[in-house]
Design a protein around this motif. Structure first.
Motif, mmCIF file in Angstrom:
data_model
loop_
_atom_site.group_PDB
_atom_site.id
_atom_site.type_symbol
_atom_site.label_atom_id
_atom_site.label_comp_id
_atom_site.label_asym_id
_atom_site.label_seq_id
_atom_site.Cartn_x
_atom_site.Cartn_y
_atom_site.Cartn_z
ATOM 1 N N TYR A 46 47.509 64.622 -5.618
ATOM 2 C CA TYR A 46 48.178 65.583 -6.495
ATOM 3 C C TYR A 46 47.380 66.879 -6.561
ATOM 4 O O TYR A 46 46.170 66.860 -6.802
ATOM 5 C CB TYR A 46 48.308 65.004 -7.903
ATOM 6 N N CYS A 60 47.128 70.753 -8.359
ATOM 7 C CA CYS A 60 47.586 71.504 -9.525
ATOM 8 C C CYS A 60 48.179 72.829 -9.067
ATOM 9 O O CYS A 60 47.467 73.707 -8.574
ATOM 10 C CB CYS A 60 46.448 71.733 -10.503
ATOM 11 N N GLN A 61 49.502 72.953 -9.256
ATOM 12 C CA GLN A 61 50.198 74.181 -8.855
ATOM 13 C C GLN A 61 49.675 75.385 -9.641
ATOM 14 O O GLN A 61 49.495 76.470 -9.089
ATOM 15 C CB GLN A 61 51.710 74.000 -9.085
ATOM 16 N N ASP A 62 49.399 75.187 -10.921
ATOM 17 C CA ASP A 62 48.893 76.293 -11.761
ATOM 18 C C ASP A 62 47.583 76.835 -11.195
ATOM 19 O O ASP A 62 47.361 78.048 -11.142
ATOM 20 C CB ASP A 62 48.662 75.819 -13.204
ATOM 21 N N LEU A 75 46.480 76.627 -8.076
ATOM 22 C CA LEU A 75 46.737 77.323 -6.805
ATOM 23 C C LEU A 75 47.234 78.742 -7.079
ATOM 24 O O LEU A 75 46.736 79.712 -6.509
ATOM 25 C CB LEU A 75 47.793 76.565 -5.984
ATOM 26 N N THR A 76 48.197 78.854 -7.983
ATOM 27 C CA THR A 76 48.795 80.156 -8.292
ATOM 28 C C THR A 76 47.744 81.113 -8.856
ATOM 29 O O THR A 76 47.658 82.263 -8.434
ATOM 30 C CB THR A 76 49.946 79.971 -9.305
ATOM 31 N N THR A 93 51.432 77.358 -1.922
ATOM 32 C CA THR A 93 51.680 75.935 -2.157
ATOM 33 C C THR A 93 51.622 75.233 -0.812
ATOM 34 O O THR A 93 52.639 74.978 -0.187
ATOM 35 C CB THR A 93 53.045 75.733 -2.827
ATOM 36 N N ASP A 94 50.414 74.984 -0.371
ATOM 37 C CA ASP A 94 50.181 74.453 0.965
ATOM 38 C C ASP A 94 48.811 73.774 0.937
ATOM 39 O O ASP A 94 47.966 74.118 0.113
ATOM 40 C CB ASP A 94 50.179 75.612 1.978
ATOM 41 N N SER A 95 48.601 72.815 1.839
ATOM 42 C CA SER A 95 47.303 72.160 1.860
ATOM 43 C C SER A 95 47.137 71.406 3.166
ATOM 44 O O SER A 95 48.058 71.358 3.978
ATOM 45 C CB SER A 95 47.186 71.176 0.698
ATOM 46 N N GLN A 115 51.531 66.076 -3.572
ATOM 47 C CA GLN A 115 52.520 66.474 -4.578
ATOM 48 C C GLN A 115 51.926 67.593 -5.427
ATOM 49 O O GLN A 115 50.761 67.532 -5.821
ATOM 50 C CB GLN A 115 52.884 65.279 -5.458
ATOM 51 N N TYR A 116 52.755 68.600 -5.696
ATOM 52 C CA TYR A 116 52.302 69.769 -6.448
ATOM 53 C C TYR A 116 52.824 69.674 -7.874
ATOM 54 O O TYR A 116 54.026 69.646 -8.101
ATOM 55 C CB TYR A 116 52.781 71.045 -5.753
ATOM 56 N N SER A 130 52.335 70.688 -12.240
ATOM 57 C CA SER A 130 51.762 71.598 -13.237
ATOM 58 C C SER A 130 50.675 70.852 -14.006
ATOM 59 O O SER A 130 50.589 69.613 -13.950
ATOM 60 C CB SER A 130 52.858 72.053 -14.202
#
Lengths: 92, 136
Positions: B95, B97-99, B101-102, B108-110, B116-117, B119
């Protein structure tokens, strides 16, 4: 369903405190130990509604006095707190 | 003989909970001391004992998940290459954390094909289901 989060570093020094607060749920508890006790006067802690604890001897060593929303506890109470928590996460 | 049996029984009585589900939370950038390497070692060791391990990357930990990092250019060992081994250890729940990354201006890549991305709120909601949560 309650997690005891332990923070042991100063929030002005690194982002462990912030990472912990990002994942702190409503019924969770926050315990400050070592340099983490400096966070009693960190602005992000002042607005928390969760229960906050700090180890008394660690506060005394740094001349940190009792604050409104932070309860100072001794090591024995710390043990009790961790025993009654569903699990403990140490942010280090 | 009997005393060793007694101590074994006591040990069992003292630990009635069978720990099976581990969450390993990575919060450190790749070259922040050895935290990333130690975290990966812990994950692989736990998985080799057939523990259920989930990996989380939050805060600066998301930097570990970025592709094309060349550790050798600063004379470091490329432990990130070992992420490829995770699937052989059945570590499939990863997992990010989208927050985080932003905040860091990352896409949104890895390096993980099926990460899974989530919040921070979604990660918070997942944590209660684990028996043990370790941070690195």
């Amino acid at each position: 369903m309650s997690i005891l989060h332990i923070v042991r570093s100063n929030g002005f020094n690194d982002d462990r405190l912030q990472q912990c607060l990002n994942l702190l749920a409503e019924n969770d508890k926050l315990l400050l130990i070592d340099d983490g006790v400096y966070n009693v006067s960190h602005p992000t802690c002042a607005s928390l509604t969760q229960a906050i604890f700090a180890i008394d001897s660690h506060c005394q060593a740094r001349n940190i006095v009792e604050q409104g929303n932070v309860k100072q506890i001794n090591i024995e109470e710390f043990v009790n707190l961790s025993e009654h928590a569903e699990k403990v996460i140490t942010w280090q | 003989m009997s005393s060793s049996q007694n101590s074994a029984t006591n040990l069992q009585e003292m630990s009635p909970i069978t720990v099976t589900r581990y969450a390993i939370i990575n919060t450190s950038a790749p070259f922040d001391r050895l935290k990333g390497k130690e975290s990966l070692d812990a994950a692989l060791i736990l998985a080799s004992y057939e523990m259920d391990v989930s990996l989380f990357f939050i805060g600066n930990g998301v930097y570990q998940t970025q592709a094309n990092q060349q550790a050798e250019s600063i004379a470091h060992k490329d432990y990130l290459a070992t992420f490829k081994a995770l699937e052989f250890y059945d570590i499939e729940d990863i997992y990010l954390c989208q927050d985080s990354l932003t905040e860091r201006g990352l896409a949104t890549d890895s390096v993980f094909d099926d990460a899974q991305y989530l919040s921070a709120e979604q990660i918070k909601a997942l944590l209660p289901q684990f028996d043990v949560v370790l941070t690195f």
